[in-house]
Structure formats: structure tokens, C-alpha cells
Design an enzyme around this catalytic site. Sequence first.
Site, mmCIF file in Angstrom:
data_model
loop_
_atom_site.group_PDB
_atom_site.id
_atom_site.type_symbol
_atom_site.label_atom_id
_atom_site.label_comp_id
_atom_site.label_asym_id
_atom_site.label_seq_id
_atom_site.Cartn_x
_atom_site.Cartn_y
_atom_site.Cartn_z
ATOM 1 N N LYS A 40 -45.714 -15.877 -9.259
ATOM 2 C CA LYS A 40 -44.390 -15.776 -8.466
ATOM 3 C C LYS A 40 -43.447 -16.843 -8.772
ATOM 4 C CE LYS A 40 -43.563 -14.076 -4.164
ATOM 5 N NZ LYS A 40 -43.133 -12.652 -4.353
ATOM 6 N N GLY A 45 -46.612 -24.224 -8.295
ATOM 7 C CA GLY A 45 -47.053 -24.222 -9.503
ATOM 8 C C GLY A 45 -46.495 -23.479 -10.638
ATOM 9 N N CYS A 46 -45.743 -22.495 -10.326
ATOM 10 C CA CYS A 46 -44.994 -21.894 -11.332
ATOM 11 C C CYS A 46 -43.753 -22.439 -11.593
ATOM 12 C CB CYS A 46 -44.671 -20.423 -10.852
ATOM 13 S SG CYS A 46 -45.982 -19.254 -10.391
ATOM 14 N N THR A 47 -43.241 -23.117 -10.698
ATOM 15 C CA THR A 47 -42.039 -23.994 -11.050
ATOM 16 C C THR A 47 -42.452 -25.180 -11.735
ATOM 17 O OG1 THR A 47 -41.142 -23.428 -9.028
ATOM 18 C CG2 THR A 47 -40.384 -25.476 -9.813
ATOM 19 N N ALA A 50 -43.012 -23.667 -15.549
ATOM 20 C CA ALA A 50 -41.832 -23.248 -16.230
ATOM 21 C C ALA A 50 -40.820 -24.367 -16.508
ATOM 22 C CB ALA A 50 -40.876 -22.268 -15.216
#
Length: 151
Positions: A40, A45-47, A50
Site C-alpha cells: 500500500k 514499510g512501502c515508503t 520505495a
Amino acid sequence: MTHLKVGDKAPDFSALDEQGNRVSLSDYKGKKLVVFFYPKASTPGCTAEACNLNDNYQRFQSLGYEIIGVSADSAKRQANFKTKYGFQYPLLADEDKAVIEAFGVWGPKKFMGKEYDGIHRTTFIIDENAVITDVISKVKTKAHSEQILGD
């Protein structure tokens, strides 16, 4: 989780990015490609993942790699995520999960005792001939570039 392994041909995909541009595997013919799937946009974590890839983007480019991020988020959410952090690569808005399912990264997950279906954070390294050369399923979000580039 994924059925794909090193040596397999990467699934041919086509989906819209955060700007509404169609992005396909064939666009990257003759180039090495990092395709990372994340649960998401704008979550911690995704930030971290990325941003780590973006911070090393020039290094990836110098080694002949392109990068694509994929999640089931809407194009608007992906565009906001990309703009907020200045990502230099496209983010696919795979709302119908066609790319996610082609790569086999959708399935049951557990979080805080609850089970649900979602995207398994997985990265595929694809060579110039669309062959998978690595599958990373235990992603270190803050050191993902090092996992991919081996240092």
C-alpha cells in the site's frame, strides 16, 4: 508465495501508471528491470522501500536497470505517493490486480492475528530478454537496493 522462479520468462504485463500512461513489459525490451510489488502506497514499510530504491536510482540507471513499482492502489493514490517523495520511476495502479496475479504475489497474509488476502512484498529482477534472474521475497525495506545490487 509466487510460482515464478529464476530462469522463468517474466509474465507479459500491461497496466496504467500513476499518470494514466500504459506501461508494458515490452517497453523494457533490451533493458534490465526491477519490478517491486508493495502492499500500500504511503505506508511506512512501502515508503521506506520505495525511497531506498529512489535514493539509489542513478546507480541502478548506471548499471542499466529501470524500476517499476506496483500495487493495487488507485492512480490518484499512486500519483500522490510519487509526487510526495519525488520518485523517478513509474508506479503502476494495478487496481484489477492483473499484474499482481500474473506474478503470483496476491494471497493470504497474517497481521496481528488476522488473516486476509493481500499483496506479498516481492521484487523481481528481469534481464534484457525478459527472463527472471532473481526473486526477492524477504525484502529489507530500508536496504532493498543493497539486496538487489549485492552490496
